[in-house]
Scaffold this motif. Structure first.
Motif, PDB file in Angstrom:
ATOM      1  N   ALA A  57       0.828  -1.208   0.000  1.00 10.63           N
ATOM      2  CA  ALA A  57       0.000   0.000   0.000  1.00 10.63           C
ATOM      3  C   ALA A  57       0.860   1.255   0.000  1.00 10.63           C
ATOM      4  O   ALA A  57       0.578   2.232  -0.707  1.00 10.63           O
ATOM      5  CB  ALA A  57      -0.931  -0.003   1.213  1.00 10.63           C
ATOM      6  N   LEU A  60       2.264   1.858  -3.457  1.00 10.28           N
ATOM      7  CA  LEU A  60       1.252   2.435  -4.344  1.00 10.28           C
ATOM      8  C   LEU A  60       1.094   3.928  -4.064  1.00 10.28           C
ATOM      9  O   LEU A  60       0.969   4.735  -4.993  1.00 10.28           O
ATOM     10  CB  LEU A  60      -0.078   1.712  -4.159  1.00 10.28           C
ATOM     11  CG  LEU A  60      -1.264   2.208  -4.986  1.00 10.28           C
ATOM     12  CD1 LEU A  60      -0.958   2.105  -6.470  1.00 10.28           C
ATOM     13  CD2 LEU A  60      -2.527   1.427  -4.639  1.00 10.28           C
ATOM     14  N   ALA A  61       1.125   4.309  -2.798  1.00 12.04           N
ATOM     15  CA  ALA A  61       0.936   5.719  -2.435  1.00 12.04           C
ATOM     16  C   ALA A  61       2.075   6.603  -2.930  1.00 12.04           C
ATOM     17  O   ALA A  61       1.872   7.794  -3.187  1.00 12.04           O
ATOM     18  CB  ALA A  61       0.806   5.850  -0.918  1.00 12.04           C
ATOM     19  N   THR A  99      -2.759  10.675  -1.740  1.00 13.55           N
ATOM     20  CA  THR A  99      -2.985   9.264  -2.059  1.00 13.55           C
ATOM     21  C   THR A  99      -2.744   8.370  -0.854  1.00 13.55           C
ATOM     22  O   THR A  99      -3.479   7.397  -0.622  1.00 13.55           O
ATOM     23  CB  THR A  99      -2.068   8.833  -3.215  1.00 13.55           C
ATOM     24  OG1 THR A  99      -2.256   9.712  -4.326  1.00 13.55           O
ATOM     25  CG2 THR A  99      -2.378   7.410  -3.650  1.00 13.55           C
ATOM     26  N   SER A 100      -1.721   8.671  -0.065  1.00 11.34           N
ATOM     27  CA  SER A 100      -1.422   7.820   1.095  1.00 11.34           C
ATOM     28  C   SER A 100      -2.542   7.879   2.128  1.00 11.34           C
ATOM     29  O   SER A 100      -2.874   6.863   2.756  1.00 11.34           O
ATOM     30  CB  SER A 100      -0.092   8.238   1.728  1.00 11.34           C
ATOM     31  OG  SER A 100      -0.153   9.561   2.229  1.00 11.34           O
ATOM     32  N   LEU A 102      -5.744   8.401   1.491  1.00  9.48           N
ATOM     33  CA  LEU A 102      -6.865   7.634   0.942  1.00  9.48           C
ATOM     34  C   LEU A 102      -6.613   6.133   1.044  1.00  9.48           C
ATOM     35  O   LEU A 102      -7.511   5.355   1.404  1.00  9.48           O
ATOM     36  CB  LEU A 102      -7.100   8.031  -0.519  1.00  9.48           C
ATOM     37  CG  LEU A 102      -7.595   9.463  -0.763  1.00  9.48           C
ATOM     38  CD1 LEU A 102      -7.660   9.757  -2.250  1.00  9.48           C
ATOM     39  CD2 LEU A 102      -8.970   9.673  -0.116  1.00  9.48           C
ATOM     40  N   LEU A 103      -5.391   5.713   0.755  1.00  6.76           N
ATOM     41  CA  LEU A 103      -5.074   4.284   0.827  1.00  6.76           C
ATOM     42  C   LEU A 103      -5.048   3.789   2.268  1.00  6.76           C
ATOM     43  O   LEU A 103      -5.391   2.622   2.539  1.00  6.76           O
ATOM     44  CB  LEU A 103      -3.730   4.011   0.153  1.00  6.76           C
ATOM     45  CG  LEU A 103      -3.748   4.080  -1.375  1.00  6.76           C
ATOM     46  CD1 LEU A 103      -2.342   3.912  -1.927  1.00  6.76           C
ATOM     47  CD2 LEU A 103      -4.662   3.003  -1.953  1.00  6.76           C
ATOM     48  N   GLY A 106      -8.548   3.106   3.044  1.00  6.91           N
ATOM     49  CA  GLY A 106      -8.954   1.873   2.383  1.00  6.91           C
ATOM     50  C   GLY A 106      -8.399   0.634   3.069  1.00  6.91           C
ATOM     51  O   GLY A 106      -9.096  -0.379   3.198  1.00  6.91           O
ATOM     52  N   MET A 107      -7.158   0.700   3.531  1.00  4.66           N
ATOM     53  CA  MET A 107      -6.558  -0.436   4.225  1.00  4.66           C
ATOM     54  C   MET A 107      -7.276  -0.695   5.553  1.00  4.66           C
ATOM     55  O   MET A 107      -7.486  -1.849   5.945  1.00  4.66           O
ATOM     56  CB  MET A 107      -5.070  -0.165   4.462  1.00  4.66           C
ATOM     57  CG  MET A 107      -4.308  -1.319   5.075  1.00  4.66           C
ATOM     58  SD  MET A 107      -2.524  -0.983   5.144  1.00  4.66           S
ATOM     59  CE  MET A 107      -1.948  -2.412   6.065  1.00  4.66           C
ATOM     60  N   ALA A 137      -2.204   0.503   9.172  1.00  3.37           N
ATOM     61  CA  ALA A 137      -2.859   1.496   8.319  1.00  3.37           C
ATOM     62  C   ALA A 137      -2.671   2.906   8.873  1.00  3.37           C
ATOM     63  O   ALA A 137      -2.562   3.872   8.100  1.00  3.37           O
ATOM     64  CB  ALA A 137      -4.346   1.174   8.183  1.00  3.37           C
ATOM     65  N   VAL A 252       4.888   0.061  -8.242  1.00  2.00           N
ATOM     66  CA  VAL A 252       3.892  -0.770  -7.571  1.00  2.00           C
ATOM     67  C   VAL A 252       4.079  -2.225  -7.966  1.00  2.00           C
ATOM     68  O   VAL A 252       4.057  -3.133  -7.123  1.00  2.00           O
ATOM     69  CB  VAL A 252       2.473  -0.285  -7.911  1.00  2.00           C
ATOM     70  CG1 VAL A 252       1.433  -1.230  -7.321  1.00  2.00           C
ATOM     71  CG2 VAL A 252       2.250   1.120  -7.386  1.00  2.00           C
TER      72      VAL A 252
END
Length: 499
Positions: A57, A60-61, A99-100, A102-103, A106-107, A137, A252
């Motif tokens: 994760a 991805l961020a 982005t981090s 938001l992720l 989500g996590m 998270a 990623v």
């Protein structure tokens, strides 16, 4: 930039990075040992699966900015456009923060689903696995931001923040806190979330220090009284993401290539085999730290050489750095192959069954390190889209083989998948770098380091047995001294005398 001055600068930064990487690798090995010894196989497998999801994760961020935040500051300085550095940093860092967050949300929400998918038959582990994922998270945005900030400092050739804050401080704090969690686990039930907190908490102080370090190097290099036009800033943003966009997907996929196998073993084979696989492959992380330690020092200077068309210097840097990488990592790989049962027994009797996993991964790492930091070279040559294709091919190979082999072979099937992917992910860019940029890693230093390592840690023990292992180290050190010229070790001598 002359070849000698470039090599000396790389040696200075590379030596500091290597020392920090050695410390980080050693503390990471110790953390793995504490987790394996303190938790049962199922709980240890859940810990490794949780941290794998955390790193995925976070990767991805970061949106691929690990390359862009080095490439563009180096390029802007080399082309006398330093006034655009501020716009470049804002372009790279702002999306990472958004982005981090938001992720991380989500996590947190997906934690029960991830736990059920990876806990497999260990139903009782789902609750603690979910709690550990949610603890991680909370810290995931800090992990992504730390890496992005430190990457930006390396774009200014500042290697010290990465060494001090990430390699030394974070690693040391992780070891201390995980050791404290290991002691507390003797009296406390449900220790998995506690271990997750101990492992992730060091990102908080490191993020603060990394932000301060970037502020200092940016302020020191900012041209005084220079203004930029909106069109120039817009142009930098467009060029930055045109270069970084493919690399975002590639990064990623690269992280997935390194971490998804643990999750697949947990989901398809169970948490206990996942723990065996994670422990057996722990030495690979040590090798990757060595690779990062050298490549992070080479990266900004290689980007500047390629930006100005100085391919001779670029090839010299690539070959010299690969020779150093082989010299450091091949003895480790060859020793691990021969001493696999002893290496695994350190973590406990239940992990000795991973012997073949160790041998397969060590063999693949010989190929990977022999190619040097070839994916980084391809990216610095501006071929980030090619890099993306290569990583996606390798990821397809590892997932395909994992799905096919893990149900039948367990951890060994995952090792075969990862080894095949590592070979593909290094040989493909090696061919491309040679054709497009005219670069290759097989200089005098690489050949000397490979021959010396194979002789001392391969042929000698095979021919003489245990006495050969005892003679390997002194023979290797003597060979390093005799071959110090081809290995370009005089760069380190000059660095020490300068200091």
């Amino acid at each position: 930039m002359s070849e000698k001055s470039g090599t000396k600068a790389v040696a200075r930064g590379g030596l500091a990075n290597m020392i920090g990487s050695a410390l980080a690798g050693g503390t990471g090995f110790a953390v793995t040992w504490i987790v394996a010894r303190s938790l049962g196989p199922d709980q240890a497998g859940a810990f490794f699966a949780s941290t794998a999801a955390f790193v995925l994760a976070g990767g991805l961020a970061k949106l691929g900015t690990q390359t862009g935040l080095v490439y563009w500051p180096s390029r802007l300085r080399a082309t006398n456009r330093a006034e655009l550095l501020g716009a470049c940093l804002r372009t790279g860092l702002t999306p990472v923060i958004v982005t981090s967050l938001l992720l991380a949300l989500g996590m947190w929400l997906a934690a029960p689903m991830i736990a059920r998918a990876t806990a497999h038959e260990a139903v009782t582990a789902i609750g603690t696995h979910t709690a550990a994922l949610r603890v991680l998270a909370l810290f995931m945005p800090l992990q992504a931001l730390t890496d992005a900030l430190l990457t930006a400092t390396r774009g200014y050739r500042a290697m010290r923040p990465t060494v001090l804050y990430d390699r030394i401080l974070r690693s040391a704090l992780q070891l201390l806190l995980v050791a404290a969690a290991g002691v507390a686990a003797l009296w406390t039930a449900g220790a998995l979330p506690m271990f997750a907190f101990a492992w992730a908490a060091p990102y908080l102080p490191v993020t603060v220090l990394s932000a301060y370090a970037l502020k200092r190097v940016y302020g020191a290099s900012k041209p005084p009284g220079v203004t930029t036009r909106r069109a120039e800033r817009r142009g930098v943003r467009r060029e930055f993401w045109r270069f970084t966009g493919p690399r975002a997907l590639a990064s990623v996929a690269q992280l997935a290539l390194q971490r998804v196998d643990v999750l697949l073993v947990a989901a398809l084979g169970g948490l206990a085999p996942a723990a065996v696989y994670a422990v057996a492959g722990r030495f690979v992380v040590l090798i990757q730290f060595a690779n990062q330690g050298i490549s992070q020092s080479v990266q900004p200077r290689l980007a500047e050489a390629l930006a100005t068309g100085d391919r001779r210097t670029a090839n010299h840097l690539y070959q010299t750095a690969t020779g150093w990488l082989v010299l450091v990592t091949w003895p480790i790989n060859l020793l691990v192959m021969q001493l696999a049962p002893i290496y695994l027994h350190i973590f406990g009797d239940g992990y000795v069954k991973g012997r073949n996993v160790v041998i397969i991964l060590a063999g693949a790492m010989l190929v990977a390190t022999g190619c040097g930091m070839v994916d980084m070279v391809l990216a610095m040559a501006g071929r980030t889209s090619w890099n993306l294709v290569n990583v996606l091919i390798a990821l397809t190979v590892t997932i395909g083989l994992d799905v096919l082999l893990i149900p039948r072979l367990g951890a060994l099937g995952a090792a075969i998948g990862l080894a095949s992917a590592m070979v593909a992910n290094n040989v493909l860019p090696l061919i491309q770098v040679g054709r497009v940029a005219g670069l290759h890693p097989f200089g005098r230093g690489t050949r000397a380091a490979a021959l010396l390592s194979l002789t001392c840690f391969g042929a000698l023990p095979l021919m003489t047995g245990t006495p050969g292992l005892a003679l390997a180290v002194p023979a290797f050190l003597a060979g390093v001294w005799l071959l110090r010229g081809p290995l370009a070790l005089d760069a380190f001598t000059r660095t020490r005398r300068t200091r």
